[in-house]
Design an enzyme around this catalytic site. Sequence first.
Site, short mmCIF file in Angstrom:
data_model
loop_
_atom_site.label_atom_id
_atom_site.label_comp_id
_atom_site.label_asym_id
_atom_site.label_seq_id
_atom_site.Cartn_x
_atom_site.Cartn_y
_atom_site.Cartn_z
N THR A 72 48.65 37.69 38.45
CA THR A 72 48.40 37.68 36.99
C THR A 72 49.99 37.71 36.21
O THR A 72 50.78 38.77 36.92
CB THR A 72 47.68 38.87 36.62
OG1 THR A 72 46.23 38.37 36.64
CG2 THR A 72 47.63 38.87 34.98
N THR B 152 47.69 44.37 36.49
CA THR B 152 47.36 43.16 37.61
C THR B 152 46.87 44.09 38.76
O THR B 152 47.29 45.00 39.06
CB THR B 152 48.64 42.65 37.83
OG1 THR B 152 48.60 41.68 38.79
CG2 THR B 152 49.68 43.43 38.34
N MET C 194 42.75 43.93 41.48
CA MET C 194 41.57 43.21 41.58
C MET C 194 40.82 43.57 40.41
O MET C 194 40.29 44.65 40.11
CB MET C 194 40.91 43.72 42.86
CG MET C 194 39.87 42.94 43.39
SD MET C 194 40.24 41.37 43.59
CE MET C 194 38.54 40.59 43.59
N GLY C 195 40.35 42.47 39.56
CA GLY C 195 39.84 42.90 38.22
C GLY C 195 38.74 43.69 38.31
O GLY C 195 38.39 44.24 37.45
N1 ASP Z 1 43.77 40.87 37.44
C1 ASP Z 1 43.35 39.63 37.74
C2 ASP Z 1 41.88 39.43 37.76
O1 ASP Z 1 41.23 39.96 38.41
C3 ASP Z 1 43.89 39.14 38.80
C4 ASP Z 1 45.40 39.39 39.06
O2 ASP Z 1 45.93 40.49 38.66
O3 ASP Z 1 45.91 38.61 39.45
O4 ASP Z 1 41.43 38.20 37.13
#
Ligand code: ASP
Length: 313
Positions: free
Chosen positions: A178, A229, A231-232
């Site tokens: 992200t 940024t 793991m969402g």
């Molecule tokens: N936060 C983003 C998601 O979970 C992934 C990322 O940070 O690359 O969609």
Amino acid sequence: MPQPFSIAIHGGAGTILPSQMSPQLKQNILMALTQSVQAGAAILAQGGDALDAAVAAVKVMEDCPHFNAGKGSVLTHQEMVEMDASVMHGREMDAGAVAGVRHIRNPIELARDVMRDSNHVLLIGEGAEQFAFERDYSYTEQDYFFTERRYEQLQSMKERGLFALSESKYPDDKKYGTVGAVALDQQGNLAAATSTGGVTNKKYGRVGDTAVIGAGTFAQNGNVAVSTTGMGEYFLRKVVASDVAARMRYLKEDIHLACETIIQGELKQMGGEGGLIAVDSKGDIHFAMNSSGMYRASVDINGEVTVKIYADE
Ligand code: ASP
């Protein structure tokens, strides 16, 4: 007397190992980060708005295939690109977001238009695209976003039945790619912008924290602007971005303590790998990560430019 301004950006956190990074790739990434932060800083130097600066910085990374946003986004289980983005302006706490868009070249601009030009905060999928096309956005074919590297990443995850991130084949296989920016402008406005392709091999219309105000993006004048940024699924449940703001507002923690408490504390204990960037109302910047690296850059209130990749730099 000129008022201070500052900006920070990220291009994703996660497992980023020097042993897997070729000198050429490293140089390309450092160059893209520099271009991004300077695009935003140029707007702030001219007295421009914090959100316009953050969006300009994010747009540079959306257009660069090295990041998981816009061109170069990761692929879904169905081999499509589905992107999420959000923005927040701290003056009125205005916000806009889109989720699951497939044919919008720069989702971050659409998120800003949702904020400015709709009565809503979050639009999804076809509806979000309809809103865009009514405003003269052009239809961008999926081919534009597609990169060979993301296709190979998807195949390797499908073979192992994994979604999201896995053992490294590429230097940033375990990286959350992200992109985001936070800025303080000369009028004292704070703003944040975040954009992503999400996680590789996602299914069922999965949406992460990036589209969700308070989880992936938050800004409040007089307090802080945050972009995350990681793991969402963890960042959503910990409402990470607004938790930083709440700690600063109610506990009177400074930006450094608030960010570190969250990223190194409960989030990490839950298994939430990742990081964030934040800027406060004085223009102080903080980068926090509980992973081995985060692509990042800043221009501080003294005009000093910093560009880094690894956690121990
Ligand atoms: N936060 C983003 C998601 O979970 C992934 C990322 O940070 O690359 O969609």
